[in-house]
Write an enzyme that holds these catalytic residues in place. Sequence first.
Site, mmCIF file in Angstrom:
data_model
loop_
_atom_site.group_PDB
_atom_site.id
_atom_site.type_symbol
_atom_site.label_atom_id
_atom_site.label_comp_id
_atom_site.label_asym_id
_atom_site.label_seq_id
_atom_site.Cartn_x
_atom_site.Cartn_y
_atom_site.Cartn_z
ATOM 1 N N CYS A 1 -12.843 -5.213 6.636
ATOM 2 C CA CYS A 1 -12.208 -5.409 5.330
ATOM 3 C C CYS A 1 -10.858 -6.071 5.562
ATOM 4 O O CYS A 1 -10.316 -6.022 6.659
ATOM 5 C CB CYS A 1 -11.988 -4.075 4.624
ATOM 6 S SG CYS A 1 -13.508 -3.183 4.276
ATOM 7 N N GLU B 1 -7.892 -2.547 -5.657
ATOM 8 C CA GLU B 1 -8.310 -3.868 -5.220
ATOM 9 C C GLU B 1 -9.435 -4.469 -6.058
ATOM 10 O O GLU B 1 -10.355 -3.772 -6.471
ATOM 11 C CB GLU B 1 -8.797 -3.797 -3.765
ATOM 12 C CG GLU B 1 -7.721 -3.358 -2.803
ATOM 13 C CD GLU B 1 -8.187 -3.270 -1.368
ATOM 14 O OE1 GLU B 1 -7.325 -3.437 -0.478
ATOM 15 O OE2 GLU B 1 -9.382 -3.043 -1.115
ATOM 16 N N GLU C 1 -10.206 -8.271 14.190
ATOM 17 C CA GLU C 1 -10.555 -6.854 14.318
ATOM 18 C C GLU C 1 -11.680 -6.607 15.312
ATOM 19 O O GLU C 1 -11.666 -5.608 16.031
ATOM 20 C CB GLU C 1 -10.977 -6.271 12.967
ATOM 21 C CG GLU C 1 -9.856 -6.147 11.974
ATOM 22 C CD GLU C 1 -10.268 -5.414 10.708
ATOM 23 O OE1 GLU C 1 -11.206 -4.590 10.753
ATOM 24 O OE2 GLU C 1 -9.638 -5.666 9.665
ATOM 25 N N HIS D 1 -4.442 -5.953 -6.255
ATOM 26 C CA HIS D 1 -4.387 -7.108 -5.365
ATOM 27 C C HIS D 1 -5.789 -7.495 -4.901
ATOM 28 O O HIS D 1 -6.755 -6.755 -5.081
ATOM 29 C CB HIS D 1 -3.458 -6.846 -4.171
ATOM 30 C CG HIS D 1 -3.871 -5.688 -3.323
ATOM 31 N ND1 HIS D 1 -3.542 -4.378 -3.631
ATOM 32 C CD2 HIS D 1 -4.590 -5.627 -2.181
ATOM 33 C CE1 HIS D 1 -4.028 -3.572 -2.715
ATOM 34 N NE2 HIS D 1 -4.678 -4.306 -1.817
ATOM 35 N N HIS E 1 -7.587 -8.793 3.504
ATOM 36 C CA HIS E 1 -6.968 -9.438 2.352
ATOM 37 C C HIS E 1 -6.839 -10.937 2.592
ATOM 38 O O HIS E 1 -6.225 -11.344 3.581
ATOM 39 C CB HIS E 1 -5.572 -8.858 2.121
ATOM 40 C CG HIS E 1 -5.563 -7.386 1.949
ATOM 41 N ND1 HIS E 1 -5.441 -6.520 3.012
ATOM 42 C CD2 HIS E 1 -5.683 -6.624 0.843
ATOM 43 C CE1 HIS E 1 -5.480 -5.279 2.558
ATOM 44 N NE2 HIS E 1 -5.630 -5.313 1.248
ATOM 45 N N HIS F 1 0.843 -1.197 0.000
ATOM 46 C CA HIS F 1 0.000 0.000 0.000
ATOM 47 C C HIS F 1 0.880 1.249 0.000
ATOM 48 O O HIS F 1 1.375 1.675 1.035
ATOM 49 C CB HIS F 1 -0.950 -0.025 1.192
ATOM 50 C CG HIS F 1 -1.972 -1.109 1.078
ATOM 51 N ND1 HIS F 1 -1.766 -2.376 1.560
ATOM 52 C CD2 HIS F 1 -3.198 -1.117 0.506
ATOM 53 C CE1 HIS F 1 -2.835 -3.115 1.300
ATOM 54 N NE2 HIS F 1 -3.718 -2.378 0.655
ATOM 55 N N GLU G 1 -5.424 2.615 -2.851
ATOM 56 C CA GLU G 1 -6.034 1.289 -2.776
ATOM 57 C C GLU G 1 -6.356 0.889 -4.206
ATOM 58 O O GLU G 1 -6.900 1.693 -4.969
ATOM 59 C CB GLU G 1 -7.312 1.295 -1.937
ATOM 60 C CG GLU G 1 -7.069 1.321 -0.451
ATOM 61 C CD GLU G 1 -6.531 0.014 0.119
ATOM 62 O OE1 GLU G 1 -6.186 -0.913 -0.648
ATOM 63 O OE2 GLU G 1 -6.445 -0.080 1.348
#
Length: 181
Positions: A67, A116, A87, A32, A69, A25, A114
């Site tokens: 959110c 994505e 989280e 990604h 990955h 990032h 970002e």
Amino acid sequence: MTEEHVVLLDEQDKPSGTLEKYAAHTLNTPLHLAFSCWLFNEDGQLLVTRRSLSKKAWPGVWTNSVCGHPQQGETTEEAIIRRCRFELGVEITDLTPVYPHFSYRATDPNGIVENEVCPVFAARATSVLQVNSEEVMDYQWSEFKSVWKSLLATPWAFSPWMVMQASDEQARERLLNYCQR
């Protein structure tokens, strides 16, 4: 938690390697894989979270519930469960895709990009939240229609991906239907 990586994608959205998340990032973030999940409670209220001020991109901004990955070899569903636990300290059920082909590119005020391919899911929280303050500085359970009105009135107060996801009529309808069941 071990160091996270992102799964890099080629022009056909196929995996082409990995890169450490923090290094990925930047001002020139490569495409990604990510995910976005909207959590609802048993009353149909949406969990809206405020990103920690220590976040590299969009610190302090309100966003959808969670959110993250997927890691190499991990399904998106497994990644969502992992990030909900990390989280939010919450268990989830009824994980449902609502916008499976969402992708976006956005630049935060600090210049961090970002970039994505980010399938969007809805899920139901089944336990009490135990928020990780390094990830989330505040949160609120709200009626979906109230959140939608806030997104329309003050889009700058929310993450761009949340605004874009809710602005898609079909995704918004699926989220509304999800929270009403």
